[in-house]
Design an enzyme around this catalytic site. Structure first.
Site, mmCIF file in Angstrom:
data_model
loop_
_atom_site.group_PDB
_atom_site.id
_atom_site.type_symbol
_atom_site.label_atom_id
_atom_site.label_comp_id
_atom_site.label_asym_id
_atom_site.label_seq_id
_atom_site.Cartn_x
_atom_site.Cartn_y
_atom_site.Cartn_z
ATOM 1 N N LYS A 55 0.989 -1.015 0.060
ATOM 2 C CA LYS A 55 0.352 -0.119 0.065
ATOM 3 C C LYS A 55 1.103 1.402 -0.017
ATOM 4 C CE LYS A 55 -3.406 2.520 2.356
ATOM 5 N NZ LYS A 55 -4.776 2.461 3.475
ATOM 6 N N HIS A 86 -8.916 -30.003 -33.499
ATOM 7 C CA HIS A 86 -9.401 -29.150 -33.056
ATOM 8 C C HIS A 86 -10.975 -29.119 -32.223
ATOM 9 C CE1 HIS A 86 -8.420 -26.422 -36.087
ATOM 10 N NE2 HIS A 86 -8.583 -26.927 -37.612
#
Length: 534
Positions: free
Chosen positions: A147, A286
């Protein structure tokens, strides 16, 4: 220009550091280097002992705060002197005054990695022992430092030590850009840590689909692009303990693409369905199988799988449920193949594959357990669809014969084989099989009749390519991933020459479908379980 942008090159000096780590990798070298730059070092517990034993001057946190570690070390850094020193904004008069009034010295560098909670869970530790590995003070310091990254540098990963030392050596401190990058990494770490804890507690309490789902993953690689070149993509590894593509070792070949990874996963999950004592091979294109077979050897299984659709197999993915041997490797490299994946590979096979520089070879070290529970996730606009993994498996004892004629033993074996494959074919799915090999697959159609017809066409083309006069569909069995809503799909299979059918059942027109099967002389069994795959 934003405040952050204007300060990205500013350097904040480091005069005091706090080191408190569970993973001691590189900590001695880091401590020596910091001390060499005249930086005061605060430390706790085992980290302090390790540094002192290495001859590094260290101030114990308890001496710095004037308050001892208590409650078996549960409370040691949770103190205003520590968090005030981390959180104080050096550019605010009120913060500086508070530091002076309360004797709080600034802490400019915090080096923390957390208690090994994930490793403890992986070892199967007892509930109470695992709870003790939930870090509290560590995440608090990490979050506070991140922070206040405008003034404080936070290190949570030993891999970053050398880079920070180089920056300190060159500038006497760290740049705002570096501190922001490390703050981002720190919050990612605490988020992942909390996710691991909440996930473990959910598992311990049987909460499979919790009210608030959090997911964490670690990037394995950036992909060149996604399904298409205009899409960005990356590959992430989750914490799931499951042999597969995320844990596989790539032994050769260029980096796997997004589509390669997706297809390879589909191939490996499919072959993992089969008994490891019986060689099985799947060829995927695929994300759909274009050929699957089992046989007495992997070479035979590959040759049988290839027969089903040799056209689609070009440029496909080949998966084995056991060690890739030289004879099988010799057959595979005869056509262009993108990826081979197997639990292991023989030296002979590795040498054969090595001659094909662009062929990727992956070893997983084991098979995925098809019965292992887990979650699958799919994004929708603004949300996620989450479901349990399809762990359904059907044995002969769970089949219900619904026609006048029961399947023969050979038909029954092929029916179970075909239904297992159908589980991994995109819906609507139809699979023709005979002799423990697929001979025709119809995938992803909007109606089941068309899937059945496409699979029959594939069976005819495969037979023609093999020099046979009769379609491979003749004398085959057919598996459907879901019920036949009408008899038309079933009759398309009968017209192609199929003799037996396996399907879930459950349609309001089941009686009509059963009557059509009886009229055509088909044997048909219901599984009571469907395998939609979208």
């Amino acid at each position: 220009m934003s405040e952050r942008q204007s300060n990205t090159n500013s350097v904040t000096p480091i005069t005091r550091a706090l080191l408190s780590v569970s993973d001691k990798t590189g900590i001695i070298d880091l401590g020596k280097a910091l001390a060499g730059h005249g930086i005061e070092i605060l430390s706790t517990g085992g980290t302090a002992r390790t540094l002192k034993e290495a001859g590094i001057a260290v101030t114990d946190v308890s001496d710095h705060t004037g308050f001892p570690e208590i409650m078996d070390g549960r409370v040691k850094t949770l103190h205003p002197t520590i968090h005030g020193g981390i959180l104080a904004r050096r550019d605010k008069d009120a913060h500086r005054s508070a530091m002076e009034d309360h004797g709080i010295g600034g802490i400019d560098l915090v080096v923390v990695n957390l208690y090994p909670f994930e490793e403890t869970v992986a070892k199967g530790a007892a509930f109470g022992d695992t709870v003790e590995q939930i870090d509290i003070g560590g995440p608090a310091m990490v979050r506070a430092s991140a922070k206040n990254h405008a003034f404080v540098t936070i290190l949570t990963d030993p891999a970053d030590y050398d880079g920070i030392l180089a920056e300190i050596g060159g500038h006497g401190g760290t740049t705002a850009e570096t501190r922001l990058r490390l703050a981002k990494k720190a919050f990612q770490r605490t988020a992942a840590y909390d996710t691991a804890i909440s996930g473990w507690l959910a598992t311990e309490t049987g909460d499979v689909l919790p009210d608030r789902l959090t997911v964490t993953a670690t990037k394995v690689q950036d992909c060149r692009y996604g399904e298409n070149p205009h899409q960005n993509a990356a590959f992430y590894e989750t914490v799931e303990n499951r042999p597969g593509i995320a844990t596989a070792k790539q032994r050769q070949g260029k980096a796997l693409s997004y589509n390669n990874l997706n297809d390879t996963d589909a191939a490996f999950e499919l072959v993992s369905e089969f008994d490891p004592d019986r060689p099985a091979v799947a060829i995927i294109k695929h994300a759909n199988p274009c050929g699957v077979a089992t046989a007495d050897s992997f070479k035979q299984a590959y040759e049988k799988a290839l027969i089903c659709d040799p056209v689609s197999a070009f440029g496909g993915i080949v998966a084995l449920n056991g060690e890739l041997d030289g004879a099988t490797a010799t057959e595979i490299v005869k056509i262009f193949t993108e990826v081979i994946v197997a639990p292991s590979v023989s030296d002979e096979a590795a040498g054969i594959i090595a001659a094909k520089k662009n062929l990727r070879l992956l070893t997983t070290g084991g098979l995925a357990d098809p019965a292992q529970p887990g979650l699958t996730l799919r994004t929708v606009a603004g949300g996620l669809l989450v479901q349990g993994r399809d762990t359904g498996q059907i044995g002969a004892d769970r089949l219900n014969v619904v026609t006048q004629r029961a399947p023969t033993p050979d038909e029954m074996a092929d029916l179970l084989f075909a239904f297992r494959v159908a589980k991994h074919v995109k819906s609507n799915a139809i699979v023709y099989a005979r002799g423990q090999m697929t001979v025709g697959i119809g995938a992803g159609q909007m109606n089941r009749r068309d899937s059945s017809r496409i699979a029959a066409i594939r069976a005819g083309e495969a037979a023609e390519a093999a020099g046979e006069t009769d379609s491979f569909a003749k004398g085959s069995v057919v598996a459907s991933d879901a019920f036949f809503p009408f008899a038309d799909g079933l009759m398309a299979a009968a017209e192609a020459g199929a003799t037996a059918v396996i399907q879930p059942g459950g349609s309001i027109r089941d009686e009509d479908v059963i009557a059509a099967a009886d009229k055509a002389g088909l044997a048909m069994v219901f599984t009571g379980q469907r395998h939609f795959r979208h």
